[in-house]
Design an enzyme around this catalytic site. Structure first.
Site, PDB file in Angstrom:
ATOM      1  N   ASP A  21      80.410  16.349  17.767  1.00  7.23           N
ATOM      2  CA  ASP A  21      81.491  15.415  17.430  1.00  7.23           C
ATOM      3  C   ASP A  21      80.954  14.097  16.894  1.00  7.23           C
ATOM      4  O   ASP A  21      81.739  13.249  16.431  1.00  7.23           O
ATOM      5  CB  ASP A  21      82.398  15.163  18.644  1.00  7.23           C
ATOM      6  CG  ASP A  21      81.620  14.669  19.857  1.00  7.23           C
ATOM      7  OD1 ASP A  21      80.837  15.456  20.397  1.00  7.23           O
ATOM      8  OD2 ASP A  21      81.797  13.506  20.256  1.00  7.23           O
ATOM      9  N   GLY A  53      88.919   8.614  21.255  1.00  8.08           N
ATOM     10  CA  GLY A  53      89.397   8.108  22.537  1.00  8.08           C
ATOM     11  C   GLY A  53      89.514   6.599  22.603  1.00  8.08           C
ATOM     12  O   GLY A  53      90.189   6.062  23.483  1.00  8.08           O
ATOM     13  N   GLY A 103      88.556  14.040  20.276  1.00  6.04           N
ATOM     14  CA  GLY A 103      89.373  13.117  19.494  1.00  6.04           C
ATOM     15  C   GLY A 103      88.960  11.677  19.712  1.00  6.04           C
ATOM     16  O   GLY A 103      88.151  11.353  20.591  1.00  6.04           O
ATOM     17  N   GLY A 145      89.878   3.127  26.562  1.00  2.40           N
ATOM     18  CA  GLY A 145      90.056   2.897  25.143  1.00  2.40           C
ATOM     19  C   GLY A 145      89.394   1.635  24.612  1.00  2.40           C
ATOM     20  O   GLY A 145      89.614   1.242  23.466  1.00  2.40           O
ATOM     21  N   ASP A 158      78.722   6.817  14.852  1.00  2.00           N
ATOM     22  CA  ASP A 158      78.881   6.748  16.311  1.00  2.00           C
ATOM     23  C   ASP A 158      77.623   6.274  17.019  1.00  2.00           C
ATOM     24  O   ASP A 158      77.022   6.978  17.827  1.00  2.00           O
ATOM     25  CB  ASP A 158      79.330   8.102  16.870  1.00  2.00           C
ATOM     26  CG  ASP A 158      80.737   8.460  16.432  1.00  2.00           C
ATOM     27  OD1 ASP A 158      81.447   7.561  15.946  1.00  2.00           O
ATOM     28  OD2 ASP A 158      81.133   9.624  16.562  1.00  2.00           O
TER      29      ASP A 158
END
Length: 489
Positions: free
Chosen positions: A252, A92, A90, A126, A262
């Site tokens: 992912d 993060g 997920g 985070g 990403d």
């Protein structure tokens, strides 16, 4: 063009069941300031560039204030990381503010990367740092200008808040734009849990929004898988042709739309080395440059397996067989264009492979060699000395040049016309690590962000001759060999 409070949010993902995400507001950061703003990306969401001059602009894009119409959330997914399945990951450190529908009817996710802890942070802070934010901001825009499908970057907002990575660094948030952030792992998480209904719901959502022409087909899920396979194969071919290495090709980090997403420890290969590993965290070289196409197929097999609750296994396996032919067809087409061929011929693959092997043996710069190949002249008395002298084995070059000359003589263009065409596909400028690092050092040590903007402008026109920027086309200086790029990057 619109002001910040007029952006047209239409948050379709939020209308899915909440099993796919968790509501999460950004965590405020003190002392926000604008590092860089990308007018080109702003046009995608109909945002007036003048809004970036507002005193409170940075507050919205670091998460201290919410844009009207936004519905912040973090997305759930799982993934295979370096070959091992992690059942829940997920977002993060990424928070999706929502989806903006522009005047053309296109949807763009507006996502803050580094906006604070989420329910999926797994003991992380985070946060993102200025260093990694600058790298992603510049590279996503460089990739777009190179014609490679990618997420985009709207802006970087910084803060003096300290974040610990290998050292203490300052925090930053990069705002990413993408038609979707759904990944292979978005399906894997539910397959692992044995929850088949969400797989169909998510597939229906993606099909309706991004592949509407297959929505009424009885085999729509198989056709969806085929779309992902073709797009991924073509993306891998584009990466290989331009010399780009992603660094962390976990499932992912793989987009179902065939986008580059990403950005972390990426690297443009400079000295040609097919075994190039850009990620210093990748000790086994799993994601080495020459392994990327095969990893793409491996990741697709993971997705296909996750889709077997809605696609028969045999059909999913057959679909995967389309990957390699599509990859090689597109790769050979791209490499042929880099050599100046307008129509394929049987001997083209051999010419490409022989050239790459000579480049490897001579440790030549990948980007610069292909750019200089446009200078090749086909006349019978031409020695092409400038090119020839770059290779250690001159006799090998001469033999290759004879075959190359013969092949070019079957093409319709004369040398000058061919160079123009080749310069349109062989970039002069790529984002070298040394360039990014120079911008990072100035930003970190002096609070000077001018180099970020300078590179943004340069990389937005990678195929153009820019005489005043000639230094940026040179191979990296010796000190750049010590730049370490890892998963924290």
């Amino acid at each position: 063009m619109k002001k910040l409070d007029q952006l047209n949010f239409d948050n379709t993902f939020c209308r899915l069941p909440d099993i796919f995400y968790r509501r999460q507001n950004p965590t405020p950061l003190p002392g926000s300031y604008l590092v860089s703003f990308n007018e080109s990306a702003a046009k995608l969401i109909d945002l007036d560039a003048a809004e970036a001059k507002r005193a409170d602009f940075s507050e919205y894009f670091i998460g201290n204030r919410l844009l009207p119409g936004s519905e912040p959330m973090s997305m759930l997914y799982a993934g295979h990381q370096f070959g091992y399945f992690v059942p829940q990951l997920g977002d993060g450190r990424a928070i999706l503010l929502g989806e903006i529908k522009n005047r053309a009817g296109e949807y763009w996710d507006l996502q803050l990367k580094g906006a604070g802890i989420t329910p999926f942070s797994r003991d992380g802070d985070g946060r993102a740092v200025l260093r990694s934010s600058i790298r992603e901001y510049l590279c996503s825009e460089a990739m777009h200008a190179l014609g490679i499908p990618t997420s985009r970057a709207l802006c970087i907002v910084g803060s003096d808040e300290q974040v610990y990575r290998e050292t203490i660094e300052s925090a930053a948030v990069v705002t990413r734009l993408s038609p979707s952030h759904v990944r292979f792992g978005s399906f894997e998480v539910f397959a692992y849990r044995g929850q088949h209904e969400p797989i169909a719901i998510l597939a229906d959502y993606i099909i309706e929004k991004h592949f509407p022409d297959i929505g009424n087909s009885p085999d729509k899920y198989l056709r969806f898988l085929n779309e992902v396979i073709v797009r991924t194969a073509r993306l891998m071919a584009k990466w290989q042709a331009v010399g780009f290495s992603h660094g962390v090709m976990n499932t992912d980090n793989m987009s179902v739309l065939g986008l580059t997403i990403d950005y972390g420890p990426f690297g443009f290969m400079e000295t040609y080395d097919p075994e190039f590993v850009c990620n210093h965290s990748d000790h086994g070289g799993r994601y080495a440059f020459d392994r990327q196409p095969q990893v793409g197929l491996w990741n697709l097999a993971c997705l296909a397996q996750a889709l077997t609750p809605i696609i028969p296994v045999e059909q999913a396996q057959e679909a995967l067989e389309n990957y390699e032919p599509e990859f090689f067809r597109h790769y050979n087409e791209l490499m042929g264009k880099k050599l100046g061929f307008t129509r394929p011929a049987q001997e083209d693959a051999s010419l490409v492979n022989r050239l790459l092997e000579m480049m490897r043996a001579s440790k030549l710069d990948y980007t610069n060699l292909f750019r200089s190949l446009g200078l090749f002249r086909t006349g019978p008395d031409e020695k092409n000395t400038v090119l020839r002298d770059q290779f250690l084995d001159r006799s090998a070059f001469d033999a290759w040049a004879d075959a190359y000359r013969s092949r070019l003589q079957s093409e319709p263009e004369i040398d000058e016309e061919r160079k123009v065409c080749m310069d349109r596909v062989n970039p002069k400028y790529i984002l070298r690590n040394s360039m990014a690092q120079t911008a990072i050092i100035l930003a970190q040590q002096e609070g000077d962000f001018s180099e970020v903007d300078r590179l943004l402008a340069l990389l937005g026109q990678p195929f153009d001759e820019q005489p005043e920027m000639e230094e940026y086309a040179a191979p990296a200086p010796d000190w750049a060999r010590n730049v370490v790029v890892s998963c924290s990057s």
